[in-house]
Design an enzyme around this catalytic site. Sequence first.
Site, PDB file in Angstrom:
ATOM      1  N   ASP A 130       0.831  -1.218   0.000  1.00 31.09           N
ATOM      2  CA  ASP A 130       0.000   0.000   0.000  1.00 31.09           C
ATOM      3  C   ASP A 130       0.862   1.263   0.000  1.00 31.09           C
ATOM      4  OD1 ASP A 130      -2.452   1.339   0.015  1.00 31.09           O
ATOM      5  OD2 ASP A 130      -2.407   1.560   2.197  1.00 31.09           O
ATOM      6  N   HIS A 135       2.312   3.475  -9.116  1.00 36.87           N
ATOM      7  CA  HIS A 135       2.170   2.020  -9.266  1.00 36.87           C
ATOM      8  C   HIS A 135       3.356   1.443 -10.026  1.00 36.87           C
ATOM      9  CE1 HIS A 135      -1.675   1.999  -7.396  1.00 36.87           C
ATOM     10  NE2 HIS A 135      -2.272   2.694  -8.336  1.00 36.87           N
ATOM     11  N   LEU A 152      11.355 -20.401  -5.375  1.00 35.76           N
ATOM     12  CA  LEU A 152      10.435 -19.463  -4.725  1.00 35.76           C
ATOM     13  C   LEU A 152       9.061 -19.456  -5.413  1.00 35.76           C
ATOM     14  CD1 LEU A 152       9.923 -16.941  -2.825  1.00 35.76           C
ATOM     15  CD2 LEU A 152      10.720 -15.535  -4.737  1.00 35.76           C
TER      16      LEU A 152
HETATM   17  C1  IPE Z   1      -5.097  -2.737  -0.102  1.00 27.32           C
HETATM   18  O1  IPE Z   1      -4.851  -1.407  -0.316  1.00 27.32           O
HETATM   19  C2  IPE Z   1      -5.181  -3.465  -1.420  1.00 27.32           C
HETATM   20  C3  IPE Z   1      -3.923  -3.694  -2.094  1.00 27.32           C
HETATM   21  C4  IPE Z   1      -2.743  -3.447  -1.621  1.00 27.32           C
HETATM   22  C5  IPE Z   1      -4.025  -4.279  -3.406  1.00 27.32           C
HETATM   23  P1  IPE Z   1      -6.034  -0.365  -0.512  1.00 27.32           P
HETATM   24  O2  IPE Z   1      -5.423   0.987  -0.546  1.00 27.32           O
HETATM   25  O3  IPE Z   1      -6.854  -0.751  -1.679  1.00 27.32           O
HETATM   26  O4  IPE Z   1      -6.894  -0.585   0.800  1.00 27.32           O
HETATM   27  P2  IPE Z   1      -7.745   0.452   1.643  1.00 27.32           P
HETATM   28  O5  IPE Z   1      -8.642   1.141   0.643  1.00 27.32           O
HETATM   29  O6  IPE Z   1      -6.782   1.371   2.271  1.00 27.32           O
HETATM   30  O7  IPE Z   1      -8.481  -0.391   2.635  1.00 27.32           O
HETATM   31  C1  IPE Z   2      -1.206   0.341  -3.896  1.00 28.05           C
HETATM   32  O1  IPE Z   2      -1.326   1.477  -3.159  1.00 28.05           O
HETATM   33  C2  IPE Z   2      -2.337  -0.600  -3.686  1.00 28.05           C
HETATM   34  C3  IPE Z   2      -2.964  -1.011  -4.952  1.00 28.05           C
HETATM   35  C4  IPE Z   2      -4.247  -1.014  -5.102  1.00 28.05           C
HETATM   36  C5  IPE Z   2      -2.135  -1.468  -6.056  1.00 28.05           C
HETATM   37  P1  IPE Z   2      -2.526   2.513  -3.303  1.00 28.05           P
HETATM   38  O2  IPE Z   2      -2.877   2.702  -4.739  1.00 28.05           O
HETATM   39  O3  IPE Z   2      -3.654   2.113  -2.441  1.00 28.05           O
HETATM   40  O4  IPE Z   2      -1.827   3.823  -2.768  1.00 28.05           O
HETATM   41  P2  IPE Z   2      -2.422   4.846  -1.724  1.00 28.05           P
HETATM   42  O5  IPE Z   2      -2.823   4.070  -0.513  1.00 28.05           O
HETATM   43  O6  IPE Z   2      -3.585   5.506  -2.383  1.00 28.05           O
HETATM   44  O7  IPE Z   2      -1.295   5.776  -1.464  1.00 28.05           O
HETATM   45 MG    MG Z   3      -4.094   2.458  -0.471  1.00 28.84          MG
END
Ligand code: IPE
Ligand code: IPE
Ligand code: MG
Length: 233
Positions: free
Chosen positions: A11, A28, A122
């Site tokens: 995240d 991303h 892995l």
């Molecule tokens: C969790 O992150 C999902 C992934 C890392 C793919 P999100 O940013 O989507 O989750 P929330 O919205 O903070 O719960």
């Molecule tokens: C990556 O982080 C999670 C995915 C869904 C790939 P986010 O896109 O949720 O990034 P933040 O939390 O908005 O910074």
């Molecule tokens: Mg996020």
Amino acid sequence: MIPKHVAIIMDGNGRWGKKRGLTRSEGHYAGSQTMEELIDASAEVGVEILTLYAFSTENWKRPKDEVNYLMNLPVKFFNQKLPEFMRRNIKILISGDIENLPKGTKKAVINAMKETEDNTGLIVNFALNYSSRSEIVQAIYGIMQDAKSNPLLLEELDEETFERYLYTRGLPDPDIVIRTGGEKRISNFLMWQSSTADLRFVDDLFPDFKKEQYLKVIEDQNHDDDSWKECAG
Ligand code: IPE
Ligand code: IPE
Ligand code: MG
């Protein structure tokens, strides 16, 4: 001891991009570079399974451009990395609803799993179009379907049998779940499988969570484990 199965909620990509005056999608992309580094580091230190949360079923609600970008990433990623994964004996698995991915994404991930199915190094398990709740519901559905021809299935149902209906069938539970980006949430990730895992929340945005930070979290876990053992006598 190196954990056998590490799971990561990747995240913070969007915030990383914004912070630099870039787009969320550029965040991303940076995240995907970090992901490659963590795959390398995992193979190097002897992690056996690395589960990476790449896209949740909730993520479909994001702006169309961003969703398109995220759905295209696996296509580009596997196109570029598959020969290397073959060379390095890395096996790809997907946990999630593959059926409802866009056609090109679905083709790329099925191909990656097929190509690498006999590899014995892995395991990199991508949670893609994943929801823990849906996973549990579809497991129940699968059990009900199979019970039609095998009524004993319901009578003999236990945790072990149930696990065979999850996306993660055959994999041991994660020993540690790491979430980057500072939020202390599980966000519908591996709720069954992480019942007994260590949970680690780190403030680094995912693109900044490099090999050094990753190994430190795994190391910290070791120290914590040891001190616990000392306390327990
Ligand atoms: C969790 O992150 C999902 C992934 C890392 C793919 P999100 O940013 O989507 O989750 P929330 O919205 O903070 O719960
Ligand atoms: C990556 O982080 C999670 C995915 C869904 C790939 P986010 O896109 O949720 O990034 P933040 O939390 O908005 O910074
Ligand atoms: Mg996020």
